[in-house]
Write a protein that holds these residues in place. Structure first.
Motif, short mmCIF file in Angstrom:
data_model
loop_
_atom_site.label_atom_id
_atom_site.label_comp_id
_atom_site.label_asym_id
_atom_site.label_seq_id
_atom_site.Cartn_x
_atom_site.Cartn_y
_atom_site.Cartn_z
N ALA A 180 134.81 66.40 31.19
CA ALA A 180 133.46 66.66 31.67
C ALA A 180 133.20 65.65 32.78
CB ALA A 180 132.45 66.53 30.53
N ARG A 181 133.36 66.11 34.02
CA ARG A 181 133.23 65.20 35.18
C ARG A 181 131.76 64.84 35.34
NH1 ARG A 181 131.52 62.29 39.68
NH2 ARG A 181 133.33 61.59 40.88
N GLY A 182 131.42 63.65 34.89
CA GLY A 182 130.04 63.21 34.91
C GLY A 182 129.63 62.58 36.22
N SER A 183 128.36 62.21 36.29
CA SER A 183 127.84 61.60 37.52
C SER A 183 126.48 60.98 37.25
CB SER A 183 127.72 62.65 38.64
OG SER A 183 127.02 63.80 38.18
N MET A 184 126.16 59.95 38.04
CA MET A 184 124.83 59.33 38.03
C MET A 184 124.44 59.06 39.49
SD MET A 184 125.12 56.56 34.88
CE MET A 184 126.33 55.52 35.73
N ASP A 185 123.19 59.36 39.83
CA ASP A 185 122.74 59.09 41.20
C ASP A 185 121.39 58.37 41.25
OD1 ASP A 185 121.15 61.22 40.36
OD2 ASP A 185 121.24 62.28 42.27
N MET A 186 120.87 57.95 40.09
CA MET A 186 119.60 57.23 40.05
C MET A 186 119.83 55.90 39.34
SD MET A 186 117.50 59.29 41.58
CE MET A 186 115.79 58.98 41.13
N SER A 187 119.27 54.82 39.89
CA SER A 187 119.56 53.48 39.38
C SER A 187 118.29 52.67 39.21
CB SER A 187 120.53 52.78 40.32
OG SER A 187 119.93 52.60 41.60
N GLU A 188 118.47 51.38 38.98
CA GLU A 188 117.33 50.50 38.73
C GLU A 188 116.32 50.51 39.86
OE1 GLU A 188 119.21 47.01 35.87
OE2 GLU A 188 119.60 46.91 38.03
N ASP B 39 115.37 52.90 41.49
CA ASP B 39 114.59 54.14 41.38
C ASP B 39 113.76 54.17 40.10
OD1 ASP B 39 115.99 55.37 43.70
OD2 ASP B 39 117.71 55.35 42.35
N GLY B 40 113.83 53.09 39.30
CA GLY B 40 113.14 53.05 38.02
C GLY B 40 113.93 53.64 36.88
N LEU C 235 117.91 53.58 34.56
CA LEU C 235 118.63 52.55 33.81
C LEU C 235 119.86 51.95 34.49
CD1 LEU C 235 118.47 53.75 30.09
CD2 LEU C 235 117.13 51.99 31.22
N PRO C 236 120.75 52.71 35.13
CA PRO C 236 122.02 52.13 35.62
C PRO C 236 121.80 51.09 36.72
CG PRO C 236 122.15 54.52 35.52
CD PRO C 236 120.71 54.17 35.33
N PRO C 237 122.69 50.10 36.82
CA PRO C 237 122.63 49.16 37.94
C PRO C 237 122.84 49.89 39.26
CG PRO C 237 124.12 48.38 36.23
CD PRO C 237 123.78 49.78 35.88
N ASP C 238 122.31 49.32 40.32
CA ASP C 238 122.40 49.99 41.63
C ASP C 238 123.85 50.24 42.06
OD1 ASP C 238 119.65 49.93 41.74
OD2 ASP C 238 119.56 48.09 42.93
N PHE C 239 124.75 49.31 41.72
CA PHE C 239 126.14 49.46 42.18
C PHE C 239 126.96 50.41 41.29
CE2 PHE C 239 126.05 45.79 39.34
CZ PHE C 239 127.12 46.02 38.50
N ALA C 240 126.30 51.00 40.27
CA ALA C 240 127.03 51.84 39.31
C ALA C 240 126.96 53.32 39.62
CB ALA C 240 126.49 51.61 37.91
N VAL C 241 126.18 53.72 40.62
CA VAL C 241 125.92 55.15 40.81
C VAL C 241 126.53 55.66 42.11
CG1 VAL C 241 123.79 54.94 39.50
CG2 VAL C 241 123.70 54.81 42.00
N GLU C 242 126.66 56.99 42.17
CA GLU C 242 127.12 57.68 43.38
C GLU C 242 125.91 58.25 44.12
OE1 GLU C 242 131.02 60.04 42.44
OE2 GLU C 242 129.75 60.16 40.66
N THR C 243 126.11 58.68 45.34
CA THR C 243 125.07 59.45 46.00
C THR C 243 125.08 60.86 45.42
OG1 THR C 243 126.51 60.29 47.77
CG2 THR C 243 125.43 58.15 48.14
N SER D 28 119.38 58.88 34.16
CA SER D 28 120.33 58.32 35.13
C SER D 28 120.66 59.29 36.27
CB SER D 28 121.64 57.93 34.42
OG SER D 28 122.24 59.06 33.81
N ILE D 29 119.97 60.43 36.31
CA ILE D 29 120.26 61.43 37.35
C ILE D 29 118.96 61.99 37.92
CG2 ILE D 29 122.50 62.10 36.40
CD1 ILE D 29 121.13 64.47 35.06
N SER D 30 119.07 62.51 39.14
CA SER D 30 117.94 63.15 39.79
C SER D 30 117.84 64.61 39.35
CB SER D 30 118.10 63.08 41.31
OG SER D 30 119.23 63.84 41.72
N THR D 31 116.66 65.18 39.52
CA THR D 31 116.49 66.60 39.24
C THR D 31 117.36 67.43 40.16
OG1 THR D 31 114.22 66.22 38.48
CG2 THR D 31 114.80 68.47 39.14
N ARG D 32 117.54 66.98 41.39
CA ARG D 32 118.40 67.71 42.32
C ARG D 32 119.84 67.76 41.82
NH1 ARG D 32 120.96 65.54 47.79
NH2 ARG D 32 122.33 67.34 48.16
#
Length: 462
Positions: free
Chosen positions: A160-168, A170-171, A173-181, A216-220
């Motif tokens: 399950a290829r996961g992803s995160m694009d929202m970070s601290e 943005d309010g 949980l993940p650290p800023d350096f932990a996410v993708e665009t 940890s993710i955007s609605t988009r």
């Protein structure tokens, strides 16, 4: 239609069999015939006479044969961060561990996958999945490393290829350096599907689209992830309704609960399965039943993080597909799925339905056919039936831990973790006498310890 005589056959006889088919057919003493990578026949008594090209006969006296276990939710990378933040709830646990997880690299991911897979495979798992969503910059080919580890061990596998694009910032949980665009995550997910997903009946590797979680993710990312999955014809996965904190977060941010939010983004449907689903009201369960959205029930992790008790009996009665999951080994340090059969039964009996919540055969179904359902593979795995793939396990039930329990299914669910004498995937044996045939467990243990120590040093250095 019988397989050609040139196909090699394996015959297993003199065993109890729980097929977990639609009728829960069982044989007190029966046989199983494998032709190539498929089950050719199954039934009571001895195998048919006159079978050609039988290359192996197994006298399985004292054993129960079941479908191989199917794991529906995991985070392999957590194998090298076990035993940390042991007294935290989910949100605090994530905040404590994200800074460590966000420093993993390809070597760590490979070794952690080997450890996670080894622990499950030697305990009867024949189909595994990994929800991997941490992709730090310049960390190497993490997806390729994980898929390669499963391929080498001989386990059927869904990434399950996961992803995160929202970070601290943005309010979230993940650290800023932990996410993708957002664009980067969608592009990388599509590339992974096109490179690795196999649509064949006997596929050993499949890929799902799996944005991480509402916090940890955007609605988009959620909406376009659903659109991407349906365009590519693959399944979708995410975390949902795991804790009361998540429920509050969704109401505050989106003005609705997790289930309504997921439905508004297109992330419910018969091609979707959700991890946890602990805090579900009647309307949530009705929505899952109406849309045939699946659930990965992770009882040990839910207890470890004090998340609560999922309403599994109510889900099953409503017609929701439910399978079992190990979850990541930072919240289920044992990393085993066969113990989840027992834990699912016991924990659900602490809920509203008490002793009527689940029985032994329902627990076994959750771990086999239920898992196949939520992974979209119920037509080829999850039960022992002629024409299905030869993924099955021989559980030893005549030893000290089980010999005085008359019913074989009760023995492996209520009793101690039963030894695995043999485990087969796609007609090929991968475990013998609780040891892996295609991996060095001692080497994996040494490598995992070394990588865990290296990750701890890197984290400490900041």
């Amino acid at each position: 239609m019988a397989a050609p005589s040139t196909v090699e056959r394996i015959v297993i006889e003199n065993c109890a069999i729980a097929t977990v088919d639609a009728n829960d057919t069982e044989y007190a003493t029966g046989h199983l015939v494998v032709a190539g990578n498929k089950i050719e026949s199954i039934g009571a008594g001895k195998a048919p006479e006159g079978l050609e090209n039988v290359v192996r006969r197994i006298d399985a006296t004292g054993h129960l044969v079941t479908p191989g276990l199917v794991n529906t939710h995991h985070h392999f990378y957590q194998w090298i961060t076990r035993g940390l933040a042991t007294d935290h709830n989910l949100f605090n646990w994530l905040v404590a561990l994200y800074p460590t997880w966000s420093r993993i690299d390809e070597s760590m991911a490979r070794v952690a996958a080997q450890g996670s897979l080894a622990m499950m495979a030697r305990g009867g798992v024949t189909t595994a999945m990994d929800h991997h969503y941490v992709y730090p910059k310049n960390s190497g080919d993490l997806s390729g490393a994980i898929i390669g580890a499963a391929r080498d061990m001989g386990v059927r596998f869904t990434l399950a290829r996961g992803s995160m694009d929202m970070s601290e910032k943005d309010g979230f949980l993940p650290p800023d350096f932990a996410v993708e665009t957002t664009d980067g995550a969608l592009a990388a997910t599509e590339e992974t599907v096109k490179k690795f997903h196999d649509t064949s009946f006997d596929a050993m590797t499949q890929v799902a689209v799996a944005p991480c979680s509402p916090f940890s993710i955007s609605t988009r990312l959620l909406k376009e992830g659903a659109e991407l999955a349906r365009r590519l014809g693959v399944r979708m996965h995410t975390h949902g309704s795991e804790t009361v904190e998540e429920e509050k977060f969704c109401h505050e941010l989106f003005g609705m609960g997790p289930t309504d939010y997921f439905e508004s983004t297109g992330f419910l449907g018969e091609d979707v399965w959700m991890a946890h689903c602990v805090h579900m009201n009647d309307s949530d369960i009705e929505a899952f039943a109406r849309t045939k959205t699946g659930v990965a029930h992770c009882p040990s992790s839910n207890a470890r993080l004090a998340a609560g008790i999922a309403r599994v009996p109510d889900m099953l009665r409503a017609g929701v597909p439910v399978g079992l999951g190990v979850d990541g080994t930072a919240s289920n340090e044992s990393g085993e799925l066969h113990t989840e059969l027992r834990n699912a039964l016991l924990i659900n009996r602490l809920g509203a339905h008490r002793e009527n919540a689940l029985n032994a055969r329902q627990a076994l179904r959750l771990g086999t056919y239920g898992g196949a359902q939520v992974l979209g593979r119920a037509d080829n795995i999850g039960s022992l039936e002629a024409g299905k793939l030869a993924d099955f396990v021989l559980w030893k039930i005549d030893g000290l831990g089980h010999s005085s329990i008359a019913d074989p299914v009760t023995a492996i669910v209520f009793g101690a973790a039963a030894p695995v004498t043999a485990s087969f995937v796609n007609g090929k044996q991968i475990v013998e006498n609780n040891r892996l045939l295609f991996a060095d467990e001692d080497a994996i243990a040494r490598d995992a310890r070394a990588e865990a120590q290296r990750l701890a040093r890197i984290t400490a250095q900041g």
